[in-house]
Each structure stands twice: as structure tokens, then as C-alpha cells.
Motif scaffolding. Sequence first.
Motif, PDB file in Angstrom:
ATOM      1  N   MET A  55       0.836  -1.197   0.000  1.00  0.00           N
ATOM      2  CA  MET A  55       0.000   0.000   0.000  1.00  0.00           C
ATOM      3  C   MET A  55       0.872   1.249   0.000  1.00  0.00           C
ATOM      4  O   MET A  55       1.852   1.326   0.720  1.00  0.00           O
ATOM      5  CB  MET A  55      -0.931  -0.005   1.216  1.00  0.00           C
ATOM      6  N   SER A  56       0.490   2.215  -0.801  1.00  0.00           N
ATOM      7  CA  SER A  56       1.275   3.435  -0.930  1.00  0.00           C
ATOM      8  C   SER A  56       1.330   4.196   0.380  1.00  0.00           C
ATOM      9  O   SER A  56       0.346   4.308   1.096  1.00  0.00           O
ATOM     10  CB  SER A  56       0.667   4.327  -2.017  1.00  0.00           C
ATOM     11  N   GLY A  57       2.501   4.731   0.695  1.00  0.00           N
ATOM     12  CA  GLY A  57       2.643   5.536   1.897  1.00  0.00           C
ATOM     13  C   GLY A  57       2.158   6.958   1.684  1.00  0.00           C
ATOM     14  O   GLY A  57       1.972   7.719   2.625  1.00  0.00           O
ATOM     15  N   GLU A  58       1.960   7.328   0.438  1.00  0.00           N
ATOM     16  CA  GLU A  58       1.465   8.654   0.098  1.00  0.00           C
ATOM     17  C   GLU A  58      -0.016   8.542  -0.271  1.00  0.00           C
ATOM     18  O   GLU A  58      -0.653   7.518  -0.075  1.00  0.00           O
ATOM     19  CB  GLU A  58       2.289   9.226  -1.054  1.00  0.00           C
ATOM     20  N   ASN A  59      -0.557   9.618  -0.826  1.00  0.00           N
ATOM     21  CA  ASN A  59      -1.942   9.619  -1.290  1.00  0.00           C
ATOM     22  C   ASN A  59      -2.911   9.202  -0.189  1.00  0.00           C
ATOM     23  O   ASN A  59      -3.828   8.412  -0.408  1.00  0.00           O
ATOM     24  CB  ASN A  59      -2.098   8.693  -2.507  1.00  0.00           C
ATOM     25  N   ARG A  60      -2.709   9.736   1.015  1.00  0.00           N
ATOM     26  CA  ARG A  60      -3.579   9.413   2.143  1.00  0.00           C
ATOM     27  C   ARG A  60      -4.481  10.589   2.509  1.00  0.00           C
ATOM     28  O   ARG A  60      -5.084  10.614   3.580  1.00  0.00           O
ATOM     29  CB  ARG A  60      -2.742   8.994   3.355  1.00  0.00           C
ATOM     30  N   ASN A  61      -4.578  11.544   1.611  1.00  0.00           N
ATOM     31  CA  ASN A  61      -5.424  12.703   1.852  1.00  0.00           C
ATOM     32  C   ASN A  61      -6.657  12.612   0.963  1.00  0.00           C
ATOM     33  O   ASN A  61      -6.745  11.763   0.074  1.00  0.00           O
ATOM     34  CB  ASN A  61      -4.646  13.990   1.570  1.00  0.00           C
ATOM     35  N   THR A  62      -7.602  13.489   1.199  1.00  0.00           N
ATOM     36  CA  THR A  62      -8.794  13.561   0.363  1.00  0.00           C
ATOM     37  C   THR A  62      -9.311  14.988   0.378  1.00  0.00           C
ATOM     38  O   THR A  62      -9.122  15.718   1.360  1.00  0.00           O
ATOM     39  CB  THR A  62      -9.893  12.613   0.881  1.00  0.00           C
ATOM     40  N   ALA A  63      -9.934  15.391  -0.707  1.00  0.00           N
ATOM     41  CA  ALA A  63     -10.689  16.643  -0.709  1.00  0.00           C
ATOM     42  C   ALA A  63     -12.072  16.333  -0.133  1.00  0.00           C
ATOM     43  O   ALA A  63     -12.602  15.243  -0.330  1.00  0.00           O
ATOM     44  CB  ALA A  63     -10.801  17.202  -2.121  1.00  0.00           C
ATOM     45  N   ILE A  64     -12.639  17.275   0.592  1.00  0.00           N
ATOM     46  CA  ILE A  64     -13.964  17.105   1.188  1.00  0.00           C
ATOM     47  C   ILE A  64     -14.992  17.816   0.331  1.00  0.00           C
ATOM     48  O   ILE A  64     -14.899  19.027   0.124  1.00  0.00           O
ATOM     49  CB  ILE A  64     -14.016  17.675   2.623  1.00  0.00           C
ATOM     50  N   TYR A  65     -15.957  17.061  -0.211  1.00  0.00           N
ATOM     51  CA  TYR A  65     -17.070  17.685  -0.930  1.00  0.00           C
ATOM     52  C   TYR A  65     -17.954  18.359   0.124  1.00  0.00           C
ATOM     53  O   TYR A  65     -18.585  17.695   0.941  1.00  0.00           O
ATOM     54  CB  TYR A  65     -17.852  16.618  -1.696  1.00  0.00           C
ATOM     55  N   TYR A  66     -17.982  19.683   0.103  1.00  0.00           N
ATOM     56  CA  TYR A  66     -18.555  20.421   1.232  1.00  0.00           C
ATOM     57  C   TYR A  66     -19.840  21.136   0.860  1.00  0.00           C
ATOM     58  O   TYR A  66     -19.884  21.980  -0.044  1.00  0.00           O
ATOM     59  CB  TYR A  66     -17.551  21.451   1.743  1.00  0.00           C
ATOM     60  N   GLU A  67     -20.898  20.766   1.559  1.00  0.00           N
ATOM     61  CA  GLU A  67     -22.149  21.505   1.580  1.00  0.00           C
ATOM     62  C   GLU A  67     -22.498  21.695   3.048  1.00  0.00           C
ATOM     63  O   GLU A  67     -22.452  20.745   3.831  1.00  0.00           O
ATOM     64  CB  GLU A  67     -23.267  20.745   0.863  1.00  0.00           C
ATOM     65  N   LEU A  68     -22.852  22.913   3.418  1.00  0.00           N
ATOM     66  CA  LEU A  68     -23.097  23.242   4.821  1.00  0.00           C
ATOM     67  C   LEU A  68     -24.123  22.300   5.439  1.00  0.00           C
ATOM     68  O   LEU A  68     -23.983  21.869   6.589  1.00  0.00           O
ATOM     69  CB  LEU A  68     -23.566  24.693   4.931  1.00  0.00           C
ATOM     70  N   ASP A  69     -25.147  21.928   4.683  1.00  0.00           N
ATOM     71  CA  ASP A  69     -26.223  21.089   5.201  1.00  0.00           C
ATOM     72  C   ASP A  69     -25.723  19.713   5.643  1.00  0.00           C
ATOM     73  O   ASP A  69     -26.326  19.070   6.500  1.00  0.00           O
ATOM     74  CB  ASP A  69     -27.306  20.909   4.127  1.00  0.00           C
ATOM     75  N   GLY A  70     -24.620  19.256   5.061  1.00  0.00           N
ATOM     76  CA  GLY A  70     -24.135  17.921   5.361  1.00  0.00           C
ATOM     77  C   GLY A  70     -23.147  17.850   6.516  1.00  0.00           C
ATOM     78  O   GLY A  70     -22.834  16.747   6.993  1.00  0.00           O
ATOM     79  N   TYR A  71     -22.665  19.009   6.989  1.00  0.00           N
ATOM     80  CA  TYR A  71     -21.581  18.980   7.981  1.00  0.00           C
ATOM     81  C   TYR A  71     -21.814  19.863   9.201  1.00  0.00           C
ATOM     82  O   TYR A  71     -20.903  20.044   9.998  1.00  0.00           O
ATOM     83  CB  TYR A  71     -20.273  19.384   7.307  1.00  0.00           C
ATOM     84  N   ASN A  84      -7.438  14.408  13.447  1.00  0.00           N
ATOM     85  CA  ASN A  84      -6.630  13.195  13.564  1.00  0.00           C
ATOM     86  C   ASN A  84      -5.885  12.766  12.306  1.00  0.00           C
ATOM     87  O   ASN A  84      -4.997  11.912  12.395  1.00  0.00           O
ATOM     88  CB  ASN A  84      -7.531  12.027  13.997  1.00  0.00           C
ATOM     89  N   ALA A  85      -6.219  13.313  11.152  1.00  0.00           N
ATOM     90  CA  ALA A  85      -5.584  12.845   9.916  1.00  0.00           C
ATOM     91  C   ALA A  85      -4.115  13.262   9.854  1.00  0.00           C
ATOM     92  O   ALA A  85      -3.748  14.375  10.255  1.00  0.00           O
ATOM     93  CB  ALA A  85      -6.328  13.389   8.705  1.00  0.00           C
ATOM     94  N   ASP A  86      -3.314  12.369   9.333  1.00  0.00           N
ATOM     95  CA  ASP A  86      -1.880  12.644   9.150  1.00  0.00           C
ATOM     96  C   ASP A  86      -1.698  13.334   7.797  1.00  0.00           C
ATOM     97  O   ASP A  86      -1.324  12.715   6.805  1.00  0.00           O
ATOM     98  CB  ASP A  86      -1.098  11.331   9.207  1.00  0.00           C
ATOM     99  N   ILE A  87      -1.989  14.621   7.765  1.00  0.00           N
ATOM    100  CA  ILE A  87      -1.940  15.413   6.533  1.00  0.00           C
ATOM    101  C   ILE A  87      -1.354  16.787   6.856  1.00  0.00           C
ATOM    102  O   ILE A  87      -1.291  17.194   8.021  1.00  0.00           O
ATOM    103  CB  ILE A  87      -3.342  15.594   5.909  1.00  0.00           C
ATOM    104  N   ASP A  88      -0.952  17.500   5.801  1.00  0.00           N
ATOM    105  CA  ASP A  88      -0.419  18.845   6.018  1.00  0.00           C
ATOM    106  C   ASP A  88      -1.264  19.927   5.360  1.00  0.00           C
ATOM    107  O   ASP A  88      -0.920  21.106   5.399  1.00  0.00           O
ATOM    108  CB  ASP A  88       1.024  18.945   5.525  1.00  0.00           C
TER     109      ASP A  88
END
Length: 556
Positions: free
Chosen positions: A1-17, A41-45
Amino acid sequence: MSGENRNTAIYYELDGYTTTQKRLLGRQVAGESFLRGFVKNADIDSLHCFTDYPDKFKAFNEQVADYRETPLKTSWISPLSLQKMDEPGCLFYSGPGIEHLAWQRRQTRRTAYSLCGMTHTTCSQEAMQAFGGLITGPVEEWDAVICTSTSVKKTMEYALDNWAEYLGSRTGSKVKRRVQLPLLPLGINCDEFERPKNADAFVKSFKEEHKIGKDDVVILYVGRLASHAKAHPLPMYQALEKAAQKTKRKIHLVQSGWFATDTIEKQFVEGARKFCPSVNAIFIDGRVPATRKHIWHVGDIFTTLADNIQETFGITPIEAMAAGMPVVATDWDGYRETVRDGIDGLLVRTTMPAPGSGRPLAYRYQVGYDHYDRYIGQVSLFTNVDTDHCAAAYLKLIEDPELRKKMGAEGKKRANEVYDWAVLIPQYQDLWADLADRRAAGKDEIIKIPVPLIDDPFASYAHYPTQLMVPKTTLSLAEGDRKKVNHYLSDSLGNGASHLMPSEEVLEAILDFIADKKVCSIAEIAEVHNLRPDRMVLFAGWLAKMDLIKVLPDQN
């Protein structure tokens, strides 16, 4: 498993979060909890917000500002800047309907990034159509929809297999499901359910107000108060009344939530009075921030007797466990995975009619005789919770404070070890890394038409005009006095496409070039002004529409 590519963009709508809306829904509680847990908690920068307008990006920044001790830098990605998705490599969508996002991705490359959805409610027509799109849409092997419980995964697989079988019978070929369906639960931020110092004052005041004695037992329910959509209250009322008849302890039932209508409120209040007259039924608005924070520390036993097909996971039992309460819940969907019967709490037997019995209900919903709420409410009315079994569970915990304490401690330990976002977010990141590895092994292909049913209008209707404008088409200035471009850009009859046009200065420069050349091709203009030929064809269409230039007839 890749050690990179552990981030994600968040599809953001106010109603959902966010949970500040008047109609507080479970998916919003789960969404806000996930976002807080991910940022914390995510290991991201860096954080990537995928949304369509800058005001929403501003709201995202305001929401996450205090979720992490050292704030992360944030970036905005919109559907018009998909090239920026290369950095996060994945787009997280808090729902199963990722088909529309897969169609968007075809504007770039199949392997440009991964999509990761998540199940919530599965029984609406919209949800089922979203499932269908996982097969008929351009969803790939490097995409996933997280199933939050084994129950919801079985529902998805059942629906997708049926849909694939139907499509196969129509097309005469075997239909392959490509999307991954990993099993990952929802989580909570357990520290939010620790008893704060100021909870003592709330609990004392609450018990005094509602005349709750030292040796009394408080049964707590938290959630939307809707008999048709969450948990029908009748089994809870009946079981508590049966338990009340067998104990000398005074029982108080606190229902912390909200009613959508006065009619529903009347249904609950009168139902409690009629079916559990020996129990002190207390209703409070669970949307009030102080109540949401402290009510967990009022209860001795938490109960939720879900009997609705809309439920798929159920976050409140875990929240109660994190607060140290034993749980009495139905043996139903995701509850049976979170609450260990006899360890963290007690599960209550449920029954429902066998397959084939409910087709009349499904058909009435399909054709519109019954709306969604009525449909799921009717299904609930044919689903039974064993009230004798439930009463025995209540009584067992009511009579044994030590058992309550023991189960509460076990539940708290389980919540922290299994369902805290600090534990789960790395598992989500493992999934995104796995999807990245699958994507890296995938092959791109030439995408001729990104969205076949919403194609370039100038392609779909190319047979309409007398002549098509192409790069070799020649142009000249219109006869008469030359008007300025702003003459039309400032008028509502001309500015409707200004967001697709270059600047006014560039358009004036183009007109100057045509004036100098007398006659020139669109390709010449594009080359001189460093514009893509296909874009210059578009701009020439507008200039011609405004009667600033003439499109010369094709000599062929």
C-alpha cells in the motif's frame, strides 16, 4: 500500500456537515463528527475543500478553524478547477451517489483521482437510484462507497446484484460492478462525551426540575422524535410499563430530540400517557447546545429501539457508550455490530415479514400514492419489537446498579478503542491509499465524449445552422461604425455569456487585428492572440451575434 496519497478533498455543503439547523438529522451529526475527527486526527499537512462557490469555502474555513491545535492550510477546488484534484488524489462525498462526480471526472482523465462515497439512508428512491448509478455511471475500480455496517453492505449488494441482473437481461451481456464496497464504521470524538465539570450543575438542576429522586432510574433516548422515521415509540412505552409493574424503583423516561410537527408531538406525549402511565415521561428539545452536551450524564440506561429500514448504522448507541451508559437496543441493522449483547448492553429481539410480503408497499411508494415518510412508516408498522424481551432487559438493568456500571465501563472502553475517530481516520486513510494504488495500476483511455447525454451543444445540434464556424472560417468587420465591445457587455442583451469570454481588452485587440487584416481566419486570430482555436471559434460566435464581425460564407 502506498505511503502517500492518504489525503482527500472534502465535498462540502453546509447542510451535510453542521448541526445548527432546526431540522437536526442523523446524517448531519455524523457529517460534523467526521469532519472534526478528520481534521483533528488525519496525518496530513493541508485541507482541500471541494465546493462550487467561494462563500461555501469561507464557511468551511470558519467551521474547521478550531478543529486542530495548529490549523492546516486550506485550498479551494471547484468543479471548474478539476486539475487541482491531482494534489489530494481523492474526493470524499458524504453519500452513496458518486455517479455525478464520476461524470465530472471524465472532463479530465479516468485515473485523475478517486471518489469515495459513504452510505447513510438506503431505502429512498433517490438512494436506490444512486446505487444504480454505481453500475451505469463511469465509476471505476479505484472508487469506493464506504459501507458503515454489514447490514447496509448486504442491502447494497442485494440492490446492485438485482440491477446488474436486469441490465444483463436487457443488453444480453454480463454487467460488472467495479466500485469497491469497504466496510468501515462511522465514528465519534469520544472526548466530547466525557463528563465535564459543569455537567454536575446541569444534572442537579434537571433532576430537581423533573423531581427525579436519588434512587430513581432514568432511561434516556436521544434522537429525532418521529414514529415513522426513526424508532416507533410504542414498543418502548409498552416495555417500560411492563418493567415498571415489576420494580419498586421510580422510572423516568427522558426523550431528548425534536418534533417536526405539533401532530407528531401530540402523538408522542399522549402515547406515553396512555401506554406507560407508570413512567414519568419527560420531553426536552435535544437541539439546544447545552442539552446536547450534558444530557448524556443524566441517564442511567440508554435505549434506542430502532425498527425502521431508514436506519443503517445508528450513532447514538456509540455516543451513549462513550458517556459510560449501558445500552438497551434492538437487534437491528448496525446496532447488532456496535452493541455486544450481554457486554455493553442488551439487544432486543425483532421480527418482520418475509420477502414477498412487502411488494404492495413498494409499489405504492413507486407510483406516488405514498410519499417517502409514509412508506417507511408503514414498513415500521409491520416490524415487531418483542416487548416482553425488552421489558426483561430494562428490568435487569433497573434492578442491578452494579451491572449498569460494569456494562457502562465496557461500552466506554469499546467506544474509545473501536469507534473513536482517532482510531478510524487512519483506517479511512488506508482506504484512500489503497484506491490510489488501484488508480496507479489503471489505464487511461481517450475520452471522445465525456458525458454522452449532455454533450457539447454545438455537436448535438450541428445540423441546425446553415454553416458551421471552424478554425478555417474567415471573418471581417461588420459594416458601418464600429461599436465598442463594452457597448454590448454592459447590456443585458449581450452580457449573458460574459463569464465564458476573454477580457474586454482582448476582444478589442481581436477586433483591431481583424480591422488591420480586412479578412482573416479564426485560426490566424487564435495563433496571434495565443488562444485555443476551439475557444476562438466560440468567441467569434459571440462577436458575430453582437454584429461586430461578419462570418463569411464557406466557399466550399
